[in-house]
Each structure stands twice: as structure tokens, then as C-alpha cells.
Design an enzyme around this catalytic site. Structure first.
Site, mmCIF file in Angstrom:
data_model
loop_
_atom_site.group_PDB
_atom_site.id
_atom_site.type_symbol
_atom_site.label_atom_id
_atom_site.label_comp_id
_atom_site.label_asym_id
_atom_site.label_seq_id
_atom_site.Cartn_x
_atom_site.Cartn_y
_atom_site.Cartn_z
ATOM 1 N N GLY A 1 0.832 -1.202 0.000
ATOM 2 C CA GLY A 1 0.000 0.000 0.000
ATOM 3 C C GLY A 1 0.861 1.243 0.000
ATOM 4 O O GLY A 1 2.016 1.219 -0.441
ATOM 5 N N SER A 2 0.307 2.313 0.524
ATOM 6 C CA SER A 2 0.995 3.613 0.453
ATOM 7 C C SER A 2 2.104 3.701 1.513
ATOM 8 O O SER A 2 2.088 2.976 2.521
ATOM 9 C CB SER A 2 -0.017 4.731 0.666
ATOM 10 N N ALA B 1 2.553 6.175 3.551
ATOM 11 C CA ALA B 1 1.997 6.694 4.802
ATOM 12 C C ALA B 1 1.421 5.556 5.641
ATOM 13 O O ALA B 1 1.681 5.458 6.848
ATOM 14 C CB ALA B 1 0.923 7.735 4.489
ATOM 15 N N THR B 2 0.661 4.659 5.005
ATOM 16 C CA THR B 2 0.068 3.552 5.773
ATOM 17 C C THR B 2 1.153 2.550 6.179
ATOM 18 O O THR B 2 1.108 1.993 7.277
ATOM 19 C CB THR B 2 -1.038 2.844 4.960
ATOM 20 N N GLY B 3 2.121 2.336 5.302
ATOM 21 C CA GLY B 3 3.219 1.413 5.633
ATOM 22 C C GLY B 3 3.922 1.827 6.908
ATOM 23 O O GLY B 3 4.277 0.987 7.745
ATOM 24 N N GLU C 1 5.658 -3.249 1.024
ATOM 25 C CA GLU C 1 5.795 -2.957 -0.407
ATOM 26 C C GLU C 1 4.997 -1.692 -0.660
ATOM 27 O O GLU C 1 3.768 -1.711 -0.671
ATOM 28 C CB GLU C 1 5.226 -4.115 -1.214
ATOM 29 N N CYS D 1 2.400 0.418 -9.022
ATOM 30 C CA CYS D 1 3.401 0.964 -8.093
ATOM 31 C C CYS D 1 4.708 1.250 -8.807
ATOM 32 O O CYS D 1 5.370 2.239 -8.517
ATOM 33 C CB CYS D 1 3.605 0.016 -6.923
HETATM 34 P P1 NAD Z 1 -3.377 2.311 1.343
HETATM 35 O O1 NAD Z 1 -2.120 2.422 2.128
HETATM 36 O O2 NAD Z 1 -4.388 3.381 1.497
HETATM 37 O O3 NAD Z 1 -4.147 0.937 1.696
HETATM 38 C C1 NAD Z 1 -3.533 -0.325 1.559
HETATM 39 C C2 NAD Z 1 -4.194 -1.315 2.514
HETATM 40 O O4 NAD Z 1 -3.925 -0.921 3.851
HETATM 41 C C3 NAD Z 1 -5.720 -1.399 2.393
HETATM 42 O O5 NAD Z 1 -6.112 -2.759 2.533
HETATM 43 C C4 NAD Z 1 -6.199 -0.580 3.587
HETATM 44 O O6 NAD Z 1 -7.485 -0.945 4.055
HETATM 45 C C5 NAD Z 1 -5.135 -0.920 4.618
HETATM 46 N N1 NAD Z 1 -4.955 0.063 5.706
HETATM 47 C C6 NAD Z 1 -5.283 1.373 5.704
HETATM 48 N N2 NAD Z 1 -4.907 1.939 6.889
HETATM 49 C C7 NAD Z 1 -4.331 0.959 7.629
HETATM 50 C C8 NAD Z 1 -3.710 0.917 8.908
HETATM 51 N N3 NAD Z 1 -3.628 1.995 9.689
HETATM 52 N N4 NAD Z 1 -3.181 -0.254 9.338
HETATM 53 C C9 NAD Z 1 -3.215 -1.369 8.539
HETATM 54 N N5 NAD Z 1 -3.806 -1.397 7.316
HETATM 55 C C10 NAD Z 1 -4.343 -0.238 6.869
HETATM 56 O O7 NAD Z 1 -2.910 2.158 -0.166
HETATM 57 P P2 NAD Z 1 -3.789 2.022 -1.493
HETATM 58 O O8 NAD Z 1 -4.367 3.351 -1.837
HETATM 59 O O9 NAD Z 1 -4.683 0.839 -1.359
HETATM 60 O O10 NAD Z 1 -2.675 1.628 -2.571
HETATM 61 C C11 NAD Z 1 -1.983 2.553 -3.377
HETATM 62 C C12 NAD Z 1 -0.533 2.628 -2.928
HETATM 63 O O11 NAD Z 1 0.025 1.313 -2.893
HETATM 64 C C13 NAD Z 1 0.337 3.392 -3.911
HETATM 65 O O12 NAD Z 1 1.217 4.246 -3.197
HETATM 66 C C14 NAD Z 1 1.129 2.313 -4.635
HETATM 67 O O13 NAD Z 1 2.367 2.749 -5.145
HETATM 68 C C15 NAD Z 1 1.281 1.297 -3.538
HETATM 69 N N6 NAD Z 1 1.543 -0.029 -4.093
HETATM 70 C C16 NAD Z 1 2.764 -0.589 -3.871
HETATM 71 C C17 NAD Z 1 3.047 -1.841 -4.408
HETATM 72 C C18 NAD Z 1 4.393 -2.495 -4.197
HETATM 73 O O14 NAD Z 1 4.492 -3.692 -4.413
HETATM 74 N N7 NAD Z 1 5.425 -1.767 -3.789
HETATM 75 C C19 NAD Z 1 2.084 -2.514 -5.158
HETATM 76 C C20 NAD Z 1 0.843 -1.912 -5.352
HETATM 77 C C21 NAD Z 1 0.578 -0.667 -4.813
#
Ligand code: NAD
Length: 451
Positions: free
Chosen positions: A209-210, A212-214, A231, A265
Site C-alpha cells: 500500500g501507500s 503513509a500507511t506502511g 511494499e 506501483c
Molecule cells: P493504502 O495504504 O491506502 O491501503 C492499503 C491497505 O492498507 C488497504 O487494505 C487498507 O485498508 C489498509 N490500511 C489502511 N490503513 C491501515 C492501517 N492503519 N493499518 C493497517 N492497514 C491499513 O494504499 P492504497 O491506496 O490501497 O494503494 C496505493 C498505494 O500502494 C500506492 O502508493 C502504490 O504505489 C502502492 N503499491 C505498492 C506496491 C508495491 O508492491 N510496492 C504494489 C501496489 C501498490
């Protein structure tokens, strides 16, 4: 696989898969068809009790599953993989991830010193959790499930609230195949993800995910010192050398930026073209961009589909608005010509011609079909520009002189660098990020065993 091993799935009802049961919930949410804006099916939201039940069940399933010989575990995965039809890129690639992992062996190392024999073995951790983003819901889920199960862990997947459907069905498909509670799914939003990150009986989180959330996931996981693979987002640089075949390379570079409407990503997110070919290369990019059909992926040969959700549609529109407000030149695309979301979340692709280094479109990840180009003349300076970011997921270099391109590639601070190709992830290679683009990685033998 004998076809009788999986039941035909019903695609009108969606369930969490907890403790061997298809579970509903008192609360529901739903996705939206991004090509039409129409409401899709209701999906149950799992609560803390559901998560606890899943973790308890996964913990109980762990000893027998981790004792199951790896060849038997591969048989289960092979049957599960065969249950997928290769109907789309996401499904086909998810099946590819499963097939790749089924071909691996867990290595064992043996070393002698003067007095003892030392064995290095890769043992499973216990209950793992996979938290997934919305851009490739099946590949990202399969990329977490396949290595976790193969190495003898049990796993609980939480799909993104924007794309619950396919992740939940992927896990449901496995229920007729795997032993009970080895593979489970809980649908939910960020609250549920946060509960997973702090859960004392989850040994590892694999998160996509993003950034910020990571960071939140890593901070929360620190409370129980659980392992994390992160990731995260990127801002991939693409460097074009003056000796390229412009007509051949420009369309490829456009594909790298706009595939999946830029919601990748490791999409190309900053394009640096040598000044001697800048104008001609940009023109070819614009010409090719205009040939790409925009529309629903269900309708024939459209290449550019919608943004997956309203939140992302608005976010990408902000990049258009900012570039317009700052007076940047649009070589392709038009900030005043973005269709209303009432007919789906479509955004025609845009190329922003030479915005400054501190512009949002250069400094941030749009995750949509808008990309900046800049000219360069000094190699050291453009490498410094490419590396001038806190992210480092992917990058690419294009040149007729492959040796020179390889030298440049080695100087780019990114987890995966491609030469004469746009960024294409494969399970054969470790996929992970430098800097804030992640911790650890997935794919490839080494990442799998060390997870
Ligand atoms: P996101 O971080 O908003 O959400 C990702 C997941 O995290 C969702 O399932 C969400 O419900 C969950 N989540 C949200 N807050 C959380 C918390 N506090 N604790 C635990 N889980 C939580 O990201 P998104 O908008 O779904 O995805 C887009 C981002 O993901 C982009 O920045 C993209 O580059 C990145 N991405 C990275 C890869 C990679 O392999 N590096 C692959 C795909 C997407």
C-alpha cells in the site's frame, strides 16, 4: 486437478472466510464499478471478534500445516491455482505467482567448523497476515498467500475495501482444497488493518500500500515486534539516452507510464529525455498517447481504463489542477477536459512538458495517467535528479549502448532497475524498494525463505 475439487463459486454473494465458514456480518460496504459509477455487491465488514476467531483458527491449523511435507503443500497450491480461469491479466498473473512458488524448494545449508555441523533451515513463523491495496487485488493477494503457505505458515488476507470481491473469492476458492483455517480472509477497512498490525498472535504482516500507511503498519507492528514486509509507493525515474530508436522506444515509455491507467506501483513516473532528442521524443510520446483508446476494459481494445475508485479519481485530478494552476504546459491531455465521474472515473492520459523539479507532479506519486518529462544534458546531474527522492521502488534506463545503460542502472537508487524495458515485476526476481519504498521484498527464492 480433478474438476470436482472446487465448487462453482457464486459471484452474487461475498463472504469473509473465517474458521472454515463463509461468514456474513452485521455491517456491510460495497465497491463501485469504476467504468460506470454503479454500486456493486455488498461485502461484509469483519470486526475485531471475527479477526480474533480467524487468528485462533489459523493458530490451531498451524502445527499440522507446517508439518505437512512441502510436496503435499505444493499439491494443494497446484489444485487451487488450477481453479482459476486465465480470464484477465490479474487472474493470469496471480496463477503465475502460484505456479512459480510451487516450483521452489526450501534450501537447507550445512556447514562444518572444527567441532560441529551447523544446519541452517528456514522454518515457518506461524500465523501471517496479508494486507493488500486495490490496484492488482489478485496478484497482490496470491503473491502473499503462495509463499506463506508453501513455507508452512497459515495466512489471513485482508483485501482493500475498494476491491474486496476478487480477494474474498480467491480465498473462498481455496476452501474446498486446503485443510481448514490454513487460508482465511477478512474484509474490512483501515480499522481492521490496524487491528491486524497490533494482534499479538500474528507473527508477520506482509503489507502492500501507500508509504503513509506502511509507516503506520510498521509502528503498530513494533509493539509485538512482528516481522513486516512493506511494499510501498514509488516515484520511478526513466532515463532516455540520445542513441535510442525514438519511434520504437517512445511508445514503450508511454506504456510504462500509462499501463493500468498509471495505477501501478512501479509505473514510470518521471521521464528524463536527453536534450538532443527531447522535442522529437516528446512528440512521438504524444502521438502514441493519442492512439490509446479510453473506455471500459470490458469493451474491446480499450487500453486506458478508469481510475479504480472515486478517491483516486479526485486525487489524480488534483495533480491536473495543480499543474494547470502553476501554468505548466500539457503536451498531451487537458486539465479542462476530464469527464465528470457520473459516467465512470475516466481520466484521459496527460504528459506535462518540463515542469520544475519542485513541482508536485515531479516530487509526488500521482498513481494515475499523468506523467512529467524533463530534458537533461549532463549524466551525473540527471542521475542525481533521478535519485533526488525519498522513494526508490523501480527505475528504467533506455539506450542502444546497453553497457552504458547498465552502468547508469547501477547508480540508480531503486529496488528494481530495468534496462530497455519499462518496469515489469516478475515473481522470478526479488521485488522490493529502497528508501521509503519498502522493507524486505517478495518474489524470488531468497525473499520467500527469509520472509
Ligand atoms: P493504502 O495504504 O491506502 O491501503 C492499503 C491497505 O492498507 C488497504 O487494505 C487498507 O485498508 C489498509 N490500511 C489502511 N490503513 C491501515 C492501517 N492503519 N493499518 C493497517 N492497514 C491499513 O494504499 P492504497 O491506496 O490501497 O494503494 C496505493 C498505494 O500502494 C500506492 O502508493 C502504490 O504505489 C502502492 N503499491 C505498492 C506496491 C508495491 O508492491 N510496492 C504494489 C501496489 C501498490
Amino acid at each position: 486437478m480433478s474438476p470436482s475439487k472446487v465448487s462453482i463459486l457464486n459471484f452474487d454473494n461475498f463472504y469473509n472466510i473465517v474458521d472454515g465458514k463463509r461468514q456474513g456480518s452485521k455491517t456491510f460496504h460495497h465497491g463501485v464499478d469504476p467504468a460506470t459509477g454503479q454500486k456493486l455487491w455488498d461485502v461484509p465488514i469483519a470486526n475485531e471478534q471475527d479477526l480474533d476467531s480467524a487468528v485462533t483458527a489459523a493458530k490451531e491449523a498451524f502445527p499440522a500445516w507446517s508439518d505437512t511435507p512441502i510436496e503435499k503443500r505444493k499439491d494443494f497450491q497446484g489444485d487451487w491455482q488450477a481453479g482459476l480461469n486465465t480470464a484477465s491479466f490479474d487472474i493470469g498473473a496471480a496463477a503465475g505467482f502460484m505456479a512459480y512458488h510451487c516450483g521452489l524448494k526450501i534450501p537447507e545449508e550445512e556447514t562444518e567448523d572444527d567441532e560441529k555441523t551447523i544446519y541452517t533451515e528456514y522454518t515457518p513463523l506461524g500465523v501471517c497476515a496479508g494486507i493488500v491495496s486495490w490496484n492488482f487485488p489478485l496478484i497482490l493477494s496470491a503473491g502473499k498467500i503462495a509463499p506463506a503457505l508453501l513455507t508452512g505458515n497459515t495466512i489471513i488476507i485482508k483485501p482493500s475495501p475498494f476491491t474486496q470481491y476478487s480477494g474474498l473469492k480467491l480465498v473462498e476458492l481455496g476452501q474446498d482444497i486446503f485443510p481448514p483455517d490454513v487460508l482465511q480472509a477478512v474484509g474490512g477497512n483501515e480499522e481492521l488493518g490496524a487491528l491486524m498490525a497490533t494482534h499479538p498472535d500474528i507473527a508477520k504482516i506482509s503489507f502492500t500500500g501507500s508509504i503513509a500507511t506502511g509507516k503506520k503498519v510498521m509502528a503498530a507492528s513494533a509493539k509485538t515486534l512482528k516481522r513486516v514486509t512493506l511494499e510501498l509507493g514509488g516515484n520511478d525515474a526513466c532515463i532516455i539516452l540520445p542513441d535510442v530508436d525514438i519511434k520504437k522506444v517512445a511508445p514503450e515509455v508511454v506504456m510504462g507510464a500509462f499501463l493500468n491507467s498509471g495505477q501501478v506501483c512501479i509505473a514510470t513516473k518521471r521521464i528524463y529525455v536527453h536534450e538532443s532528442i527531447y522535442k522529437e521524443f516528446l512528440l512521438e510520446m504524444v502521438t502514441f498517447t493519442k492512439t490509446n483508446k479510453i473506455g471500459s476494459p470490458d469493451d474491446g481494445d480499450n487500453l486506458v481504463g478508469p481510475m479504480q475508485n472515486a478517491m483516486q479519481y479526485e486525487k489524480v485530478k488534483d495533480f491536473f489542477a495543480d499543474s494547470k494552476a502553476q501554468g505548466y504546459k500539457f503536451a498531451a491531455g487537458n486539465p479542462d477536459n476530464i469527464p465528470s465521474s457520473s459516467a465512470g472515473f475516466f481520466i484521459p492520459p496527460a504528459i506535462v512538458d518540463n515542469p520544475p523539479n519542485d513541482s508536485c507532479i515531479i516530487a509526488e506519486e500521482p498513481f494515475g495517467p499523468i506523467v512529467p518529462t524533463q530534458p537533461w544534458c549532463d549524466l551525473d546531474e540527471v542521475i542525481a535528479r533521478a535519485n533526488n527522492t525519498t522513494t526508490g521502488l523501480g527505475a528504467c534506463v533506455w539506450a542502444a549502448d546497453v553497457d552504458k545503460a547498465m552502468q547508469i542502472a547501477r547508480r540508480l537508487e531503486a529496488g528494481s532497475v530495468f534496462v530497455n524495458s519499462y518496469e515489469k515485476a516478475t515473481p522470478l526476481a526479488i521485488f522490493g524498494g529502497h528508501k521509503e519504498s519498502g522493507i524486505g521484498g517478495s518474489g524470488a527464492r531468497r525473499a520467500c525463505w527469509l520472509s
